[in-house]
Design a protein around this motif. Sequence first.
Motif, PDB file in Angstrom:
ATOM      1  N   ASN A   1      -8.156   8.054  -7.615  1.00  0.00           N
ATOM      2  CA  ASN A   1      -8.936   7.792  -8.494  1.00  0.00           C
ATOM      3  C   ASN A   1      -7.514   6.842  -8.739  1.00  0.00           C
ATOM      4  N   ILE A   2      -8.469   5.077  -9.076  1.00  0.00           N
ATOM      5  CA  ILE A   2      -7.506   4.010 -10.442  1.00  0.00           C
ATOM      6  C   ILE A   2      -7.248   4.688 -11.511  1.00  0.00           C
ATOM      7  N   ILE A   3      -5.698   5.293 -12.362  1.00  0.00           N
ATOM      8  CA  ILE A   3      -5.569   5.455 -13.386  1.00  0.00           C
ATOM      9  C   ILE A   3      -4.960   4.185 -14.390  1.00  0.00           C
ATOM     10  N   LYS A   4      -4.641   3.050 -14.035  1.00  0.00           N
ATOM     11  CA  LYS A   4      -3.828   2.571 -14.647  1.00  0.00           C
ATOM     12  C   LYS A   4      -3.361   1.144 -13.548  1.00  0.00           C
ATOM     13  N   LYS A   5      -3.916  -0.030 -14.079  1.00  0.00           N
ATOM     14  CA  LYS A   5      -3.474  -1.224 -13.974  1.00  0.00           C
ATOM     15  C   LYS A   5      -3.064  -2.442 -14.984  1.00  0.00           C
ATOM     16  N   THR A   6      -1.848  -2.822 -14.713  1.00  0.00           N
ATOM     17  CA  THR A   6      -1.313  -3.434 -15.239  1.00  0.00           C
ATOM     18  C   THR A   6      -1.272  -5.550 -14.429  1.00  0.00           C
ATOM     19  N   LYS A   7      -1.973  -6.313 -15.169  1.00  0.00           N
ATOM     20  CA  LYS A   7      -1.654  -7.593 -15.029  1.00  0.00           C
ATOM     21  C   LYS A   7      -0.816  -8.556 -15.300  1.00  0.00           C
ATOM     22  N   TYR A   8       0.322  -8.528 -14.676  1.00  0.00           N
ATOM     23  CA  TYR A   8       1.596 -10.002 -15.176  1.00  0.00           C
ATOM     24  C   TYR A   8       0.967 -11.307 -14.505  1.00  0.00           C
ATOM     25  N   LYS A   9       1.476 -12.155 -15.863  1.00  0.00           N
ATOM     26  CA  LYS A   9       1.526 -13.766 -15.239  1.00  0.00           C
ATOM     27  C   LYS A   9       2.614 -14.479 -14.125  1.00  0.00           C
ATOM     28  N   ASN A  10       3.192 -13.408 -14.599  1.00  0.00           N
ATOM     29  CA  ASN A  10       5.020 -12.874 -13.745  1.00  0.00           C
ATOM     30  C   ASN A  10       5.624 -11.828 -13.697  1.00  0.00           C
TER      31      ASN A  10
ATOM     32  N   ILE B   1       1.411 -10.873 -11.031  1.00  0.00           N
ATOM     33  CA  ILE B   1       1.221  -9.837 -10.346  1.00  0.00           C
ATOM     34  C   ILE B   1      -0.277  -8.521 -10.638  1.00  0.00           C
ATOM     35  N   LEU B   2      -0.524  -7.683  -9.504  1.00  0.00           N
ATOM     36  CA  LEU B   2      -1.362  -7.091 -10.332  1.00  0.00           C
ATOM     37  C   LEU B   2      -0.659  -5.486  -9.427  1.00  0.00           C
ATOM     38  N   ILE B   3      -0.400  -4.471 -10.639  1.00  0.00           N
ATOM     39  CA  ILE B   3      -0.134  -3.322 -10.363  1.00  0.00           C
ATOM     40  C   ILE B   3      -1.121  -2.341 -10.492  1.00  0.00           C
ATOM     41  N   MET B   4      -1.272  -1.115 -10.054  1.00  0.00           N
ATOM     42  CA  MET B   4      -2.495  -0.040  -8.853  1.00  0.00           C
ATOM     43  C   MET B   4      -1.822   1.330  -9.236  1.00  0.00           C
ATOM     44  N   LYS B   5      -2.092   2.475 -10.265  1.00  0.00           N
ATOM     45  CA  LYS B   5      -1.449   3.548 -10.360  1.00  0.00           C
ATOM     46  C   LYS B   5      -2.725   4.371  -9.388  1.00  0.00           C
ATOM     47  N   PHE B   6      -2.667   5.747  -9.085  1.00  0.00           N
ATOM     48  CA  PHE B   6      -3.795   6.491  -8.251  1.00  0.00           C
ATOM     49  C   PHE B   6      -3.144   8.155  -9.355  1.00  0.00           C
ATOM     50  N   ASP B   7      -4.564   8.601  -9.448  1.00  0.00           N
ATOM     51  CA  ASP B   7      -3.968  10.338  -9.561  1.00  0.00           C
ATOM     52  C   ASP B   7      -4.063  11.404  -7.893  1.00  0.00           C
TER      53      ASP B   7
ATOM     54  N   ARG C   1       0.796  -1.420   0.467  1.00  0.00           N
ATOM     55  CA  ARG C   1       0.400  -0.300  -0.054  1.00  0.00           C
ATOM     56  C   ARG C   1       0.993   0.902  -0.002  1.00  0.00           C
ATOM     57  N   ASN C   2       0.208   2.097  -0.656  1.00  0.00           N
ATOM     58  CA  ASN C   2       1.117   3.925  -0.139  1.00  0.00           C
ATOM     59  C   ASN C   2       0.431   3.864   0.647  1.00  0.00           C
ATOM     60  N   LYS C   3       1.213   5.749   0.941  1.00  0.00           N
ATOM     61  CA  LYS C   3       1.221   6.227   2.270  1.00  0.00           C
ATOM     62  C   LYS C   3      -0.354   7.024   2.698  1.00  0.00           C
ATOM     63  N   GLY C   4      -1.584   6.913   1.366  1.00  0.00           N
ATOM     64  CA  GLY C   4      -2.597   6.640   1.230  1.00  0.00           C
ATOM     65  C   GLY C   4      -3.207   5.515   2.294  1.00  0.00           C
ATOM     66  N   ASN C   5      -2.850   4.419   1.616  1.00  0.00           N
ATOM     67  CA  ASN C   5      -3.260   3.490   2.954  1.00  0.00           C
ATOM     68  C   ASN C   5      -3.852   2.649   1.155  1.00  0.00           C
ATOM     69  N   ARG C   6      -3.967   3.252  -0.211  1.00  0.00           N
ATOM     70  CA  ARG C   6      -4.164   1.918  -0.900  1.00  0.00           C
ATOM     71  C   ARG C   6      -3.558   1.367  -1.449  1.00  0.00           C
ATOM     72  N   THR C   7      -4.305   0.114  -2.006  1.00  0.00           N
ATOM     73  CA  THR C   7      -3.297  -0.817  -2.562  1.00  0.00           C
ATOM     74  C   THR C   7      -2.649  -0.738  -3.787  1.00  0.00           C
ATOM     75  N   ILE C   8      -1.757  -0.318  -3.907  1.00  0.00           N
ATOM     76  CA  ILE C   8      -1.119  -0.270  -5.223  1.00  0.00           C
ATOM     77  C   ILE C   8      -0.197  -1.266  -5.940  1.00  0.00           C
ATOM     78  N   LYS C   9      -0.370  -2.743  -4.961  1.00  0.00           N
ATOM     79  CA  LYS C   9       0.008  -3.669  -5.926  1.00  0.00           C
ATOM     80  C   LYS C   9      -0.186  -4.739  -5.111  1.00  0.00           C
ATOM     81  N   GLN C  10      -0.206  -6.535  -5.887  1.00  0.00           N
ATOM     82  CA  GLN C  10      -1.086  -7.156  -5.101  1.00  0.00           C
ATOM     83  C   GLN C  10      -0.677  -8.812  -6.128  1.00  0.00           C
ATOM     84  N   THR C  11       0.971  -9.409  -5.176  1.00  0.00           N
ATOM     85  CA  THR C  11       1.955 -10.291  -5.540  1.00  0.00           C
ATOM     86  C   THR C  11       0.743 -11.814  -5.267  1.00  0.00           C
ATOM     87  N   TYR C  12      -0.037 -12.609  -5.776  1.00  0.00           N
ATOM     88  CA  TYR C  12      -0.201 -14.092  -6.177  1.00  0.00           C
ATOM     89  C   TYR C  12       1.297 -15.069  -6.041  1.00  0.00           C
TER      90      TYR C  12
END
Length: 330
Positions: free
Chosen positions: A179-188, A169-175, A149-160
């Motif tokens: 607001n979530i402005i980008k979500k990137t999913k990785y299979k590795n 892996i799921l990575i999220m970016k906020f404005d 999580r970031n300093k605002g306690n929002r989830t920025i990364k999930q690793t499975y």
Amino acid sequence: MKARFFSILIILTIAFSCSKKVIPKNDLTQANLNGEVKQVKSELYELVQVNDTFEIGQQVNSRSFDRNEILVFNKEGNRVFKKEFLSNGKIENESEYRYEKGKLKKLIENDYYGRGSTSISTYFYNQKDSISKIIYSNDNFERTVIFERNKGNRTIKQTYFVEDTITGILIMKFDENQNIIKKTKYKNENTPIQIVEKLYNRNNLIIEEKITDYNDWGTLIDIVTYKNYQDEYPTELENNSENTIIENIFKKNILIEYRIIPPPSDYRIITVQKFNHQENLTENLRIENGDTLDSWKFNYILDDKNNWIKKYSFKNYKPLTFTKREIDYY
């Protein structure tokens, strides 16, 4: 075309959850239930045509959103137990939700189909009471999800993980408005499989979503344009662009209609969902070339808390099912 159509199906599947304007504060709000509900028992029956009227027939198994089930909630409005059963009374599955200090600690799910199975999800929290880890186990299988999580306690990364191997892996970016402005999913760690980019207006309502999928057979880009109408009603189902258009129509801040309009093609199905002021679905339409292919309509009888206790469902103007709900309050 098939890949684009599949994307539209995904959008439709999550329509009920995404079209809500208010973020649910507990399970009762998520279930659109009012008051201090303790238990809801739902039973589904056939609705049979008899001359110019209809009768309630025999009990049937769960269909779509209509279930034979029992839901139990605590006084905080969170679900503590769920049981789904077949029309003959046989239990199909059960779920038990265990809390500690108001936070979900463990979810135990029993599936009685075939030989049956039990899965357990255990939740861990950080110092700000937000989820930091989930461990899911089923028989000899175990999967772990780690949240960063970031300093605002929002989830920025999930690793499975499965054991020590990263399976996603799921990575999220906020404005600046979170607001979530980008979500990137990785299979590795290095291979992206999907990127979702979002644009918002001044009111923080989403206006465009770009979905890029990376598959073995190539890259698919699908763009969804969102239009929000407040206290106005567009009558035409128009879309001459290359993008899918989703229209949310509000009246006094309550969603009354939700539309999915794909771009022009040889096979284009427009979906229209209408809601009443209690936010219950009243009509679902599938439209092609201006003609209605299928029409589902739903009539409700409410109790004094404005929760529906009887639901009559019709398809193409013929009776389909009847759902009865018994609601107990604290």
